[in-house]
Write an enzyme that holds these catalytic residues in place. Sequence first.
Site, PDB file in Angstrom:
ATOM      1  N   ASP A   1       0.821  -1.217   0.000  1.00  0.00           N
ATOM      2  CA  ASP A   1       0.000   0.000   0.000  1.00  0.00           C
ATOM      3  C   ASP A   1       0.852   1.264   0.000  1.00  0.00           C
ATOM      4  O   ASP A   1       0.321   2.370   0.059  1.00  0.00           O
ATOM      5  CB  ASP A   1      -0.953   0.009   1.201  1.00  0.00           C
ATOM      6  CG  ASP A   1      -0.217   0.084   2.532  1.00  0.00           C
ATOM      7  OD1 ASP A   1       1.025  -0.046   2.537  1.00  0.00           O
ATOM      8  OD2 ASP A   1      -0.881   0.295   3.564  1.00  0.00           O
ATOM      9  N   GLY A   2       2.180   1.113  -0.076  1.00  0.00           N
ATOM     10  CA  GLY A   2       3.060   2.274  -0.160  1.00  0.00           C
ATOM     11  C   GLY A   2       3.733   2.668   1.140  1.00  0.00           C
ATOM     12  O   GLY A   2       4.576   3.568   1.151  1.00  0.00           O
ATOM     13  N   GLU A   3       3.375   2.041   2.260  1.00  0.00           N
ATOM     14  CA  GLU A   3       4.031   2.363   3.533  1.00  0.00           C
ATOM     15  C   GLU A   3       5.532   2.099   3.438  1.00  0.00           C
ATOM     16  O   GLU A   3       5.971   1.103   2.860  1.00  0.00           O
ATOM     17  CB  GLU A   3       3.459   1.518   4.668  1.00  0.00           C
ATOM     18  CG  GLU A   3       2.104   1.965   5.160  1.00  0.00           C
ATOM     19  CD  GLU A   3       1.652   1.154   6.373  1.00  0.00           C
ATOM     20  OE1 GLU A   3       2.511   0.478   7.001  1.00  0.00           O
ATOM     21  OE2 GLU A   3       0.449   1.182   6.674  1.00  0.00           O
TER      22      GLU A   3
ATOM     23  N   GLN B   1       7.706  27.785   2.772  1.00  0.00           N
ATOM     24  CA  GLN B   1       6.514  28.054   3.584  1.00  0.00           C
ATOM     25  C   GLN B   1       6.975  28.366   5.014  1.00  0.00           C
ATOM     26  O   GLN B   1       6.724  27.616   5.948  1.00  0.00           O
ATOM     27  CB  GLN B   1       5.572  26.859   3.548  1.00  0.00           C
ATOM     28  CG  GLN B   1       5.071  26.529   2.142  1.00  0.00           C
ATOM     29  CD  GLN B   1       4.108  25.368   2.124  1.00  0.00           C
ATOM     30  OE1 GLN B   1       3.113  25.348   2.840  1.00  0.00           O
ATOM     31  NE2 GLN B   1       4.405  24.358   1.306  1.00  0.00           N
TER      32      GLN B   1
ATOM     33  N   LYS C   1      10.955  43.142  -8.534  1.00  0.00           N
ATOM     34  CA  LYS C   1       9.888  42.357  -9.168  1.00  0.00           C
ATOM     35  C   LYS C   1       8.722  42.224  -8.210  1.00  0.00           C
ATOM     36  O   LYS C   1       8.838  42.485  -7.012  1.00  0.00           O
ATOM     37  CB  LYS C   1      10.401  40.957  -9.548  1.00  0.00           C
ATOM     38  CG  LYS C   1      10.622  40.056  -8.346  1.00  0.00           C
ATOM     39  CD  LYS C   1      10.879  38.612  -8.702  1.00  0.00           C
ATOM     40  CE  LYS C   1      10.818  37.763  -7.421  1.00  0.00           C
ATOM     41  NZ  LYS C   1      11.320  36.430  -7.582  1.00  0.00           N
TER      42      LYS C   1
ATOM     43  N   THR D   1      10.704  26.524 -11.134  1.00  0.00           N
ATOM     44  CA  THR D   1      10.214  26.467 -12.518  1.00  0.00           C
ATOM     45  C   THR D   1      11.052  27.336 -13.443  1.00  0.00           C
ATOM     46  O   THR D   1      10.803  27.365 -14.646  1.00  0.00           O
ATOM     47  CB  THR D   1       8.746  26.926 -12.595  1.00  0.00           C
ATOM     48  OG1 THR D   1       8.666  28.293 -12.131  1.00  0.00           O
ATOM     49  CG2 THR D   1       7.851  26.040 -11.740  1.00  0.00           C
ATOM     50  N   ALA D   2      12.018  28.067 -12.887  1.00  0.00           N
ATOM     51  CA  ALA D   2      12.950  28.928 -13.634  1.00  0.00           C
ATOM     52  C   ALA D   2      12.280  30.155 -14.235  1.00  0.00           C
ATOM     53  O   ALA D   2      12.879  30.839 -15.054  1.00  0.00           O
ATOM     54  CB  ALA D   2      13.692  28.145 -14.720  1.00  0.00           C
TER      55      ALA D   2
END
Length: 319
Positions: A43-45, A103, A200, A231-232
């Site tokens: 399940d990805g654990e 963040q 900017k 994203t440059a």
Amino acid sequence: MPYQYANSSLKIFSLNSNYPLAQEIAELMGVELGKSSVKHFSDGEVQISIEESIRGCDVFIVQSTSAPVNEHLMELLIMVDAVKRASARTVNVVIPYYGYARQDRKAKAREPITAKLVANLLETAGATRVIVLDLHAPQIQGFFDILIDHLMAVPLLSDYFLSKNYSPEELVVVSPDHGGVTRARKMAERLKAPIAIIDKRRPKPNVAEVMNIVGNIEGKVCILIDDIIDTAGTITLGANALKENGAKEVYACCSHPVLSGPAIERIENSPIKELIVTNTIQLPDEKRSPKVKQLSVANLMAEAISRVYENKSVSTLFD
């Protein structure tokens, strides 16, 4: 360099985010990478096993929290818990690239401060020290109540441009925004060059608009410096503005080449002559380009680990 810690209590482990960097660090330090495995349940654990005794050892875990960010962060947290429960003396987390660092504050109502949350998670898991490189905002160090060493890539990037033998009069170091002025000034001091600032605004994440250029860049070789290129959009917009305002050549450099989405296409279609990055993030083949040159931070990381292990000053690395 190289150090020889083969018969010491120092152990270096790598997870999945940047195995080549961890291997290079271990080779410089004269040790073999610790034996561990990362597996997954159906399940990805994430399931982690440490396959050697580390009782009483000083353990250093090398893991960038780069894409896939959540997967690599969970690997790190589970590894820290495993090392702590295996009776290691100290649990030192080496994070070349600290994800979620953007963040770092509440920019508007009802937003999380996720950089602080990640710091809390690392402490709760059992980390006793964190070694990071070029946090997006240096004040993130204050989110930790455990020991933290903050390394800088500016000397490494500066040395690359010094090797090109430009005269200081030819160069100008450019910050792509007001927030990066301190970083640009540090490089400018090493290159003995002036600085310029791109004014900017950012109407939304990953979108930037150039308003003005502060400083003389006409006829100069401009070096754009940032900590993260994602994203440059910002760096290529800045490069275009510099060329339009008379720059002779434009280089760009950063510590952390996230290079997501259209980043490589934008860089290849931009006036940037060369993009200099470090290997805090492992670049897959699809993110490589003739314009992108990657410098290794392994020597810096190995030196920092050695100084931490031997209780020597880390700050003198940058004096």
